[in-house]
Design a protein around this motif. Structure first.
Motif: not given
Length: 267
Positions: A95-121
């Motif tokens: 996903r790409i997320r835009r923080y409207v009031e702060a005028s910031l933007c990030f690309l995010e990649v969400k994955l799951k590791d072997k433990r089922g833990v969310t890993v967000k880059k």
């Protein structure tokens, strides 16, 4: 006035503020166990009294609720959606997320590791490129996937759905636990839109073990995590009639206040 703005005023004064710098100085919680809850406003008001003794609220320039705009990417066969529907451990959301009031933007990649833990880059993304993946962005996605799974990223991505909502962010006074409170949620494509009823909120707790302070407060109010409550998957199921969605049916029923609305322009 937006839904969350009017609602926040009923309990936001209970929380001490924390600045963005103060929040970032705490544990980033980019590797965490998440629980999601669908909560009605009356319950949320009760929870706030206990939460305020343990959490601060993010405040920037006097604001405590912020507009998030997010676009999600998938391939032509909705493979990311169906990987989640089938409960595959090796899966990804982009996903790409835009923080409207702060005028910031990030690309995010969400994955799951072997433990089922969310890993967000997360990677900085040009605000003018919101909704578009350039070569740099595709390289970040490929690297994140390969680093965790040792494989080539499998999807040919295109923009498939957008969403918009207002968010409050709570951060524990001690430790890195966080909690987000989302309202005014609206899913849309150029052809269709759905909105969540204004009395319903999606609350997400983020802790190291999945049983943090916020979870205990909600459990004391007879609230239990809603499984398979991915906003992306909810949106795909709601905006694409006939798409297989039985895994997400309990969450969709809790969000039974969905109402069809007019199409919205995609920026």
């Amino acid at each position: 006035m937006s839904t969350i703005a009017s609602t926040d005023q009923t309990f936001e004064h209970l929380f001490d503020p924390i600045s963005l710098g103060g929040l970032n100085a705490k544990a980033a919680m980019l590797e965490r166990l998440d629980n999601k809850y669908v909560v009605e406003i009356a319950t949320l008001r009760h929870a706030a009294e206990s939460l305020a003794t343990q959490f601060d609220v993010l405040e920037i320039d006097g604001r405590r609720a912020f507009t998030y705009e997010t676009c999600y990417f998938d391939d032509d066969g909705w493979q990311s959606y169906f990987d989640h529907h089938q409960g595959r451990r090796r899966r990804a959301k982009v996903r790409i997320r835009r923080y409207v009031e702060a005028s910031l933007c990030f690309l995010e990649v969400k994955l799951k590791d072997k433990r089922g833990v969310t890993v967000k880059k997360r990677f900085a993304h040009d605000l003018a490129m919101f909704g578009h993946l350039d070569a740099t962005a595709l390289g970040h996605i490929e690297d994140a996937y390969r680093d965790l799974y040792g494989l080539t990223f499998p999807y040919a991505l295109s923009r498939v759905i957008d969403m918009r909502y207002r968010r409050m962010t709570l951060v524990a006074k001690e430790g890195g636990e966080r909690m987000t409170i989302d309202s005014g949620l609206r899913f849309f494509t150029p052809e269709a839109a759905h909105a969540v009823d204004s009395h319903l909120f999606i609350v997400e707790t983020k802790s190291a073990n999945g049983n943090g302070m916020a979870d205990r407060v909600l459990r004391a109010l007879h609230q239990h995590p809603t499984k398979h409550c991915s906003k992306y998957c909810m949106g795909v199921a709601l905006l694409n009639e006939g798409t297989k969605h039985n895994r997400f049916l309990p969450a969709l029923r809790k969000l039974g206040g969905m109402r069809p609305g007019p199409a919205m322009a995609v920026a």
